[in-house]
Design an enzyme around this catalytic site. Structure first.
Site, PDB file in Angstrom:
ATOM      1  N   GLU A  56       0.820  -1.215   0.000  1.00 10.90           N
ATOM      2  CA  GLU A  56       0.000   0.000   0.000  1.00 10.90           C
ATOM      3  C   GLU A  56       0.853   1.264   0.000  1.00 10.90           C
ATOM      4  OE1 GLU A  56      -2.546  -3.261   1.794  1.00 10.90           O
ATOM      5  OE2 GLU A  56      -0.485  -2.525   2.130  1.00 10.90           O
ATOM      6  N   PHE A 118     -11.888  -7.349  13.605  1.00  5.69           N
ATOM      7  CA  PHE A 118     -10.753  -7.800  12.792  1.00  5.69           C
ATOM      8  C   PHE A 118     -10.423  -6.750  11.734  1.00  5.69           C
ATOM      9  CE2 PHE A 118      -9.257 -10.172   8.965  1.00  5.69           C
ATOM     10  CZ  PHE A 118      -8.030 -10.581   9.468  1.00  5.69           C
ATOM     11  N   GLN A 119      -9.153  -6.380  11.680  1.00  2.00           N
ATOM     12  CA  GLN A 119      -8.628  -5.388  10.746  1.00  2.00           C
ATOM     13  C   GLN A 119      -9.344  -4.040  10.876  1.00  2.00           C
ATOM     14  OE1 GLN A 119      -8.373  -7.119   6.730  1.00  2.00           O
ATOM     15  NE2 GLN A 119      -6.308  -7.840   7.213  1.00  2.00           N
ATOM     16  N   LYS A 168     -17.835  -1.213   5.150  1.00  2.00           N
ATOM     17  CA  LYS A 168     -18.166  -2.295   4.233  1.00  2.00           C
ATOM     18  C   LYS A 168     -19.661  -2.371   3.958  1.00  2.00           C
ATOM     19  CE  LYS A 168     -17.107  -7.153   3.272  1.00  2.00           C
ATOM     20  NZ  LYS A 168     -16.357  -8.360   3.733  1.00  2.00           N
ATOM     21  N   MET A 484      23.852   9.158   3.979  1.00  2.00           N
ATOM     22  CA  MET A 484      23.752  10.438   4.669  1.00  2.00           C
ATOM     23  C   MET A 484      23.959  10.267   6.170  1.00  2.00           C
ATOM     24  SD  MET A 484      23.479  13.660   4.222  1.00  2.00           S
ATOM     25  CE  MET A 484      22.573  14.204   2.767  1.00  2.00           C
TER      26      MET A 484
END
Length: 586
Positions: A56, A118-119, A168, A484
């Site tokens: 993502e 969940f999630q 959803k 760096m």
């Protein structure tokens, strides 16, 4: 609010139609449980090309690259929970660098919100400080309005990211599709037209100044105002400095251009700001990487500050003449006001100023030393990449030494050809941003200049590029270390290299990795191979190309102003500072 409507459909279908109505043609994302209902009608869309990324974060940075290449709103999509939280970094990046982006995320069913389902993640709450605005949509009827408003907010005023989180059950429910044809958002009315009185006051200050400088920020590119800036600079003869985000806003080859200011800016650009009696600040935000220690920055300068975001004016430096408005419109009005001043016989007396600046840039030119051991100079590699690829090439970069060298040693003549993570400094930006830029500008050559550290954070998107015929080119500046950070350890930590050695000599083998991803893999290990390898990479356009440039490990970025130091303490090589007297402005 006037509308366009059609018969009953699902919320997911409404989302897809909304994206089509918003003019979206390309979007980047990954499906998952909560967003899955949207992916079914997406499959039937004849207008939307969905590019399946491998992470993502890659979707978010690709949307940024696309937005920067097209001057349109970039779009990314993810599911709930970890899918959404993986978008946080590119959303924050877009917010810091004012990139127009809409991020669409799925959310658990509305009845489950707040139950630690969940999630589940409160992505709206998480991203509230790093978005222009965000939405949680739990009613299918609200989807089209939220999408229409999101695109309007992202692309108007100061550009930025907007998140639309959709539950959803809202995606699954039935609704009538209604597309608003005009947007009315109370409280959101970006001012684009500058105050004419302030513009005239600015013109008067400019004509009276003796050491003026145009301090140009990335907003000039966002506003597509490079042409107007060029006219203003030519009219006045005033020196120009372009920040890291503004590279390409004004041609590097122009005699009035002093280069990039800031921590790794040219001595002439930094010196011009420090010695100036007037900063004409155009869509720049007085970032700490430009100002150094703020209380010692440009101590003798009056400030004209033009910006579309009123919150930026006076935030870090008080403005003597504040101008809120679109910088393109501001410059157009400023040109007219200065011409009116000149018509009355006035001129800007800056001959002595230019003599001082020319001596500065002649004495302290931007340059580098070639390694004594015959190894490959990273600066030379990047310089030749720019020269061989040409001025129309789009360059993206990761973050670190290679980013600064790319800003310093590629000549940018065209706006929109330099894309990097400036404000947030996100390692891993280059490859997915290049992917998005190539999707948005398929006829342009796109090079991702990356470090071996940055590359290993997002190189999986090479698979996305190979599968979807997105032939970007990647130049890995491979010094086998986090360059760096290693430079800072050399300078400030007695060369104690704690956890900066990546030990990347063939672990992984980047050429083999490129081959595994379906790309062309090339390697350059000696200076005499540089041009031939770049030209070979330029000739391969049937698949992505990855070039492993094995470079000198101890090369450093100069000039440098140490973090927290005054710009007066700039060093153009280790232990060497310019021999200048700052003096009082006349």
């Amino acid at each position: 609010m006037s509308t366009e409507s059609t018969s009953s459909i699902t919320g997911a279908e409404s989302l897809v139609r909304s994206l089509e109505h918003a003019g979206v043609t390309d979007l980047f994302g990954i499906p998952g449980g909560a967003i899955l209902p949207a992916y079914d009608p997406l499959m039937d869309s004849k207008k939307l090309r969905h590019i399946l990324v491998r992470h993502e974060q890659g979707a978010g940075h690709a949307a940024q690259g696309y937005a920067l290449a097209t001057n349109r709103v970039g779009v990314c999509m993810a599911t709930s929970g970890p899918g959404a939280t993986n978008l946080v970094t590119p959303i924050a990046d877009a917010y810091m660098d004012s990139v127009a982006m809409v991020a669409i995320t799925g959310q658990v069913p509305s009845a489950a919100i707040g139950t630690d389902a969940f999630q589940e993640a409160d992505i709206r709450g998480i991203t509230m400080p790093i978005t222009k605005h965000n939405y949680l949509v739990t009613n299918a009827a609200d989807i089209s309005r939220a999408i229409a408003e999101a695109f309007h907010i992202a692309g108007t005023g100061r550009p930025g990211p907007v998140l639309v989180d959709i539950s959803k059950d809202a995606l699954q429910a039935s609704t009538d599709f209604v597309w608003p044809t005009n947007i009315d958002l109370p409280g959101y009315n970006p001012v684009t037209k500058p105050n004419s009185k302030q513009v005239k006051e600015a013109a008067k200050l400019i004509m009276e100044s003796r050491k003026p400088v145009f301090y140009v920020g990335g907003g000039v590119i966002k506003a597509q105002a490079a042409k107007e800036l060029y006219e203003l600079a030519e009219l006045t003869g005033i020196p120009v400095v372009t920040t890291l985000m503004a590279r390409g806003a004004f041609p590097d080859s122009h005699r009035q251009h002093l280069g990039m200011p800031g921590m790794h800016g040219t001595v002439a650009a930094v010196g011009a700001l420090q010695k100036s009696d007037l900063l004409i600040t155009l869509a720049a935000r007085f970032d700490d990487r430009v100002t150094g220690r703020l209380d010692s920055f440009a101590p003798f300068a009056a400030v004209i500050h033009a910006d579309i975001d009123p919150a930026e004016i006076g935030k870090n430096r008080e403005a003597d003449v504040p101008i809120v408005g679109d910088v393109k419109e501001t410059i157009i009005e400023l040109i007219a006001a200065i011409k009116a001043e000149m018509k009355s016989g006035k001129r800007i007396e800056q001959d002595a100023w230019w003599a001082e600046l020319n001596q500065m840039r002649t004495t302290y030119p931007l340059g580098y030393d070639l390694p004594n051991d015959g190894s490959v100079s990273p600066q030379l590699v990047i310089q030749r990449l720019g020269q061989i690829s040409g001025p129309e090439t789009i360059f993206t970069s990761g973050v670190g030494q290679h980013q600064m060298w790319a800003a310093q040693f590629i000549d940018y003549e065209v706006p929109g050809t330099w894309m990097n993570s400036g404000g947030l400094g996100t390692m891993g930006f280059a490859v997915p941003a290049a992917m998005g830029a190539k999707v948005g500008a398929p006829d342009k050559t796109v090079w991702a200049i990356d470090g071996d550290g940055c590359f290993q954070m997002t190189n999986q998107e090479l698979a996305t590029c190979a599968i979807n015929d997105i032939p970007i080119k990647v130049g890995i500046i491979n010094n086998q270390s986090l360059g760096m950070v290693r430079q800072w350890q050399t300078l400030f930590y007695n060369s104690r290299y704690s956890n900066t050695d990546l030990q990347t000599h063939r672990i992984p083998d980047f050429v083999k990795l490129a081959d595994a991803y379906g790309c062309h893999g090339l390697r350059c290990e000696s200076p005499d191979q540089i041009d031939a390898v770049i030209e070979k990479a330029m000739s391969l356009n049937d698949a992505p190309v990855v070039v492993d440039f094995s470079v000198h490990k101890d090369a450093m970025v100069w000039p440098m102003v140490s973090a927290g130091a005054s710009n007066d303490e700039i060093k153009y090589a280790r232990d060497l500072a310019p021999d200048w007297e700052r003096g009082d402005a006349e």
